[in-house]
Design an enzyme around this catalytic site. Structure first.
Site, PDB file in Angstrom:
ATOM      1  CG  ASP A 293      -1.932   1.020   1.299  1.00 54.26           C
ATOM      2  OD1 ASP A 293      -1.757   2.070   0.644  1.00 54.26           O
ATOM      3  OD2 ASP A 293      -2.936   0.809   1.995  1.00 54.26           O
TER       4      ASP A 293
ATOM      5  CD  GLU B 179      -9.584   2.901  -4.822  1.00 56.78           C
ATOM      6  OE1 GLU B 179     -10.463   2.751  -5.695  1.00 56.78           O
ATOM      7  OE2 GLU B 179      -9.071   1.946  -4.221  1.00 56.78           O
TER       8      GLU B 179
ATOM      9  CB  THR C 233      -5.395   5.431  -2.524  1.00 56.04           C
ATOM     10  OG1 THR C 233      -5.551   4.204  -1.817  1.00 56.04           O
ATOM     11  CG2 THR C 233      -4.488   5.220  -3.732  1.00 56.04           C
TER      12      THR C 233
ATOM     13  CB  THR D 237      -6.777  13.130 -14.192  1.00 57.28           C
ATOM     14  OG1 THR D 237      -7.923  13.332 -15.016  1.00 57.28           O
ATOM     15  CG2 THR D 237      -7.098  13.662 -12.804  1.00 57.28           C
ATOM     16  CG  ASP D 238      -8.449  15.710 -18.743  1.00 53.64           C
ATOM     17  OD1 ASP D 238      -8.926  14.931 -17.882  1.00 53.64           O
ATOM     18  OD2 ASP D 238      -8.784  15.684 -19.942  1.00 53.64           O
ATOM     19  CD  GLU D 239     -12.000  13.111 -14.375  1.00 52.11           C
ATOM     20  OE1 GLU D 239     -12.460  13.229 -13.225  1.00 52.11           O
ATOM     21  OE2 GLU D 239     -12.223  12.148 -15.107  1.00 52.11           O
TER      22      GLU D 239
ATOM     23  CE1 TYR E 106      -9.049   9.642 -10.034  1.00 56.02           C
ATOM     24  CE2 TYR E 106     -10.186  11.003 -11.662  1.00 56.02           C
ATOM     25  CZ  TYR E 106      -9.087  10.239 -11.287  1.00 56.02           C
ATOM     26  OH  TYR E 106      -8.049  10.069 -12.165  1.00 56.02           O
ATOM     27  CB  SER E 107     -11.518  15.555 -10.342  1.00 53.68           C
ATOM     28  OG  SER E 107     -12.822  15.902 -10.027  1.00 53.68           O
TER      29      SER E 107
ATOM     30  CE  LYS F 284      -4.570  11.455  -9.983  1.00 57.59           C
ATOM     31  NZ  LYS F 284      -3.563  10.375  -9.805  1.00 57.59           N
TER      32      LYS F 284
ATOM     33  CG  PHE G  11     -17.913   5.657 -21.704  1.00 56.99           C
ATOM     34  CD1 PHE G  11     -19.283   5.464 -21.634  1.00 56.99           C
ATOM     35  CD2 PHE G  11     -17.376   6.195 -22.867  1.00 56.99           C
ATOM     36  CE1 PHE G  11     -20.113   5.808 -22.703  1.00 56.99           C
ATOM     37  CE2 PHE G  11     -18.185   6.546 -23.925  1.00 56.99           C
ATOM     38  CZ  PHE G  11     -19.551   6.348 -23.859  1.00 56.99           C
ATOM     39  CB  ILE G  12     -14.317   2.689 -24.001  1.00 48.49           C
ATOM     40  CG1 ILE G  12     -14.562   4.094 -24.577  1.00 48.49           C
ATOM     41  CG2 ILE G  12     -13.935   1.697 -25.093  1.00 48.49           C
ATOM     42  CD1 ILE G  12     -13.402   4.669 -25.391  1.00 48.49           C
TER      43      ILE G  12
ATOM     44  NE  ARG H  19     -15.434  12.664 -19.367  1.00 43.17           N
ATOM     45  CZ  ARG H  19     -16.371  13.573 -19.078  1.00 43.17           C
ATOM     46  NH1 ARG H  19     -16.637  14.558 -19.929  1.00 43.17           N
ATOM     47  NH2 ARG H  19     -17.033  13.504 -17.935  1.00 43.17           N
TER      48      ARG H  19
END
Ligand code: NAD
Ligand code: TDX
Length: 332
Positions: A58, A81, A97, A121-123, A148-149, A152, A188-189, A212
């Site tokens: 971890d 995550e 995390t 991430t870009d988010e 989440y974003s 990050k 998604f995909i 996206r």
């Protein structure tokens, strides 16, 4: 760099990076991964044993992290995550995390003076309107929408502070949405591909017009290696491949591939706080480090990804029912 520690190297993008490093450098890779539900350990099978070592552990535990960081030249930090929808149900693991884990790694990098690359991430920049001519740049203000974003974004800020206050030799990359083999079927995909394989309709959140900016995971890996090798300490680089598509266009392409009608779509409950559009301006990376994406044709990359999921059902099938049960419980 002879020895690299890759956190999250048994995940979708981290495992691709491990393959990329083995193929394109002579470095030895140690993977530190907790092997959560999202890991894809099978993707590391077959790599030469003298080049790659997997340590199960971890990133938020200093006693695990410190000796590993001490023994390498550089850390490339992918572990996270990573699923927005999960962060809306239970944000706790995202904070532990993504924030505490990154802090733990940074402290070890500071103590042992190690090169550190943080994968983000870009988010973190929030979202853009559909008709906005602007794209995200390295100067776009942070404005995250989901737990989440936000986690990050918090981790990015920690890295910046450790560079400025403690002189940690770190770089950051913020990449757009990845696609390719080994992505968990909650995303998604792969979710839509496996739904169509199972004879069901793809599920679009809201009106399906959210955009996206897709990049093949192999292009993400080549960009991260370029930054690790040639990036300027303290700098942030945006990674993108000019792959803007709305979600409706993506599921229509998947349906076409299987010879199904493009109307066979189910519109389901929208995601809370759903970001409308992401778009990356990656000129800094291209101009300063000479990086170029190799998978410029999204449709060709999507076809190859569909073929991969069709050929690798044994890998994803055991998880399919549980993923769909969890979405069904949320009306999605
Ligand atoms: P993933 O969920 O497929 O893989 C994450 C990996 O991290 C898994 O192997 C998991 O076991 C491991 N992990 C989770 N918690 C851990 C912990 N506490 N300690 C050690 N290992 C742990 O995620 P991904 O899609 O491959 O994303 C990898 C990184 O890239 C993340 O940092 C994510 O924010 C970033 N990113 C992802 C995308 C995308 O489109 N998927 C885009 C831009 C940036
Ligand atoms: O069933 C679905 N239907 C649907 O319409 C799912 C699972 C998603 N969506 C929509 C939501 C988004 O607009 O598709 C788009 C993509 O969704 P995700 O695959 O969940 O990705 P996203 O939320 O954009 O975040 C991804 O890219 C940035 C990764 O999961 C993050 O880890 C990365 O930081």
């Amino acid at each position: 760099m002879d020895r690299i520690l890759v956190t999250g190297g048994a995940g979708f993008i981290g495992s691709n990076f491990v393959h990329h490093v083995v193929a394109h450098t002579d470095a030895h890779v140690t993977v530190l991964d907790k092997l959560t539900y999202a890991s894809t350990e099978e993707s590391l099978a077959g790599l030469p044993e003298d080049r790659v070592t997997l340590v199960v552990g971890d990133i938020a535990e200093p006693e695990v992290v410190e000796p590993l960081v001490a023994g390498v030249d550089a850390v490339v930090h992918y572990a996270a995550e990573s699923h927005n929808d999960n962060s809306l149900e239970d944000p706790g693991p995202f904070i532990r995390t993504n924030v505490v884990g990154t802090f733990t790694l940074l402290e070890a990098a500071r103590k042992h003076d190690k090169r550190f690359h943080h994968v983000s991430t870009d988010e973190v920049y929030g979202d853009l309107e559909l008709d906005d001519p602007k794209r995200f740049t390295e100067d776009t203000p942070y404005n995250p929408s989901s737990p989440y974003s936000a986690s990050k974004a918090g981790s990015d800020h920690l890295v910046r502070a450790w560079v400025r206050s403690f002189g940690v030799r770190a770089t950051i990359s913020n990449c757009s949405n990845n696609y390719g083999p080994w992505q968990h079927i909650e995303k998604f995909i792969p979710r839509q591909i496996t739904e169509v394989i199972d004879g069901r309709r793809p599920r679009l959140y809201g009106d399906g017009l959210n955009v996206r900016d897709w990049i093949h995971t192999e292009d993400h890996s080549s960009a991260v290696l370029a930054i690790l090798e040639r990036g300027q300490i303290g700098e942030t680089y945006l990674i993108g491949a000019d792959g803007e598509k709305n979600n409706l266009e993506v599921v229509q392409a998947i349906l076409r591939h299987f010879g199904r009608s493009e109307d066979e779509i189910e519109f389901v409950r929208d995601r809370a706080g759903h970001d409308r559009r992401y778009a990356i301006e990656s000129g800094k990376l291209r101009n300063q480090l000479g990086w170029q994406p190799q998978y410029a044709d999204f449709d060709a990359g999507l076809q190859a990804t569909i073929d991969w999921y069709a050929a690798n059902e044994a890998w994803w099938r055991p998880h399919k029912d549980a993923v769909e049960a969890s979405y069904a419980a949320k009306g999605q």
